[in-house]
Design a protein around this motif. Structure first.
Motif, PDB file in Angstrom:
ATOM      1  N   GLY A 196      82.697  10.579  36.372  1.00 42.41           N
ATOM      2  CA  GLY A 196      81.478   9.849  36.092  1.00 42.41           C
ATOM      3  C   GLY A 196      81.518   9.204  34.726  1.00 42.41           C
ATOM      4  N   CYS A 197      80.386   8.702  34.306  1.00 41.06           N
ATOM      5  CA  CYS A 197      80.278   8.181  32.950  1.00 41.06           C
ATOM      6  C   CYS A 197      79.114   8.871  32.258  1.00 41.06           C
ATOM      7  N   THR A 210      73.741   6.913  40.579  1.00 43.45           N
ATOM      8  CA  THR A 210      75.182   6.669  40.570  1.00 43.45           C
ATOM      9  C   THR A 210      75.422   5.341  39.866  1.00 43.45           C
ATOM     10  N   PRO A 288      77.425  10.078  38.154  1.00 47.82           N
ATOM     11  CA  PRO A 288      78.633  10.014  38.988  1.00 47.82           C
ATOM     12  C   PRO A 288      79.058   8.577  39.291  1.00 47.82           C
ATOM     13  N   ILE A 289      80.384   8.356  39.346  1.00 44.12           N
ATOM     14  CA  ILE A 289      80.939   7.070  39.753  1.00 44.12           C
ATOM     15  C   ILE A 289      80.966   7.015  41.274  1.00 44.12           C
ATOM     16  N   ARG A 290      80.458   5.940  41.857  1.00 45.45           N
ATOM     17  CA  ARG A 290      80.371   5.861  43.317  1.00 45.45           C
ATOM     18  C   ARG A 290      81.487   5.020  43.945  1.00 45.45           C
TER      19      ARG A 290
END
Length: 339
Positions: A196-197, A210, A288-290
């Motif tokens: 994620g970031c 996201t 979270p990165i999607r």
């Protein structure tokens, strides 16, 4: 006798980390020959004079022991350079053996103490930079309260160096990000870490459930250096992120990257464990990165598979795993797990 826990950065912990000496069993009581112990310290320190100061032994005595060892073996163990000593291939092989012996000796001493009903011994642990402000303080407090006669040396290293430390006998135990499967290493526990970031609570992305890489790239980035596996993963899977000119700062310091995120402008691609302390206190937000194919990162606790861990290493590994689980639970707002 008081036994202290040390947060220590060893010689194999590269980049910005300074070098310090870890606590070791008393030299007077070691069963490993003095010549090998002296040679090991010279290899670590880089010179006879520095080794003499570390060991509180006369430099002439160390030099004499090494010369005698070289004469007996019939090969030079060190290259004598203008500014110090460097291991030859023969010396490197011998020092690797000596370190395994020293590690075995600690295990035997710990087992003897266990048979006497006393949890006493020393464990050399290598961990990631991000653990210094979250997992490691909790581990030290726990051991200090429950097992005050167990001492630790904790070295902070990159994943590659941590793996090497285990395989060369410089460490008894390690907590490593994205550990590659190896027959030589035994994984005691591992956990997936979503990619994620992280941003400050006031950042425009902070309220998203996201985020995509494309959306995150619209803001200034704090990128971790190629010494870390997460950066190498990003370059391998998402090379387009690095092809066009971007507003980014690259650093080998996770602490600096976090400070840039805390400043409110920068985005950092990482996992929850890297910023657990700041997530727990609400100073940073994890999103979270999607993107399809954004694989989770992983944290593993591992030991050398070629030798069974002794009782003290097992004890510390259990407390380390508990500290990691507690840290993740707190970062995710799930409360602290009790053991």
């Amino acid at each position: 006798m008081a036994v202290h826990h040390h947060l220590c950065r060893d010689a194999y912990a590269k980049s910005v980390h300074s070098v310090c000496t870890s606590t070791r069993p008393s030299m007077r009581h070691s069963l490993v020959p003095a010549a090998l112990r002296y040679a090991d310290q010279v290899a670590r320190s880089g010179s006879i004079q520095k080794a003499a100061r570390e060991l509180h032994v006369a430099a002439s005595a160390i030099n004499r022991q090494i010369l005698q060892l070289e004469e007996e073996l019939g090969v030079p163990l060190f290259e004598r350079l203008p500014r110090g000593m460097r291991l030859t291939p023969s010396g490197d092989a011998l020092i690797t053996l000596a370190r395994h012996w020293l590690q075995d000796e600690r295990g035997v001493v710990a087992e003897i103490r266990r048979l006497q009903g006393v949890h006493q011994g020393h464990v050399s642990l290598v961990a990631m930079d991000s653990h210094a402000t979250s997992v490691m303080p909790a581990l030290v407090r726990d051991l200090g309260a429950q097992h005050p006669l167990v001492s630790l040396s904790i070295a902070l290293a990159t994943p590659d160096d941590a793996e090497a430390a285990l395989m060369t006998g410089q460490a008894d135990l390690a907590a490593i990000f994205n550990l590659k499967p190896r027959r030589e290493l035994l994984v005691l526990w591992k956990s997936a870490l979503p990619l994620g970031c992280v941003v400050a609570p006031a950042h425009p992305l902070a309220q998203r459930e996201t985020v995509s890489f494309q959306e995150a790239m619209a803001y200034p980035l704090a990128l971790q250096s190629k010494a870390l596996t997460i950066r190498r993963y990003l370059e391998a899977q998402y090379s387009w992120l690095f092809k066009e000119p971007r507003r980014y700062t690259e650093t080998n310091s996770l602490q600096l990257a976090k400070q840039l995120a805390l400043g409110g402008t920068h985005v950092v691609f990482t996992s929850e464990l890297d910023v657990a302390a700041e997530l727990t206190t609400g100073q940073l937000v994890f999103i979270p990165i999607r993107d399809r194919g954004a694989e989770p990162q992983e944290i593993s606790v591992a030991v050398d598979a070629t030798k069974p861990p002794g009782p003290i290493v097992k004890l510390v590994s259990e407390r380390l795993i508990a500290a990691l689980q507690d840290c993740l639970a707190a970062a995710r707002g799930q409360g602290v797990r009790t053991v």
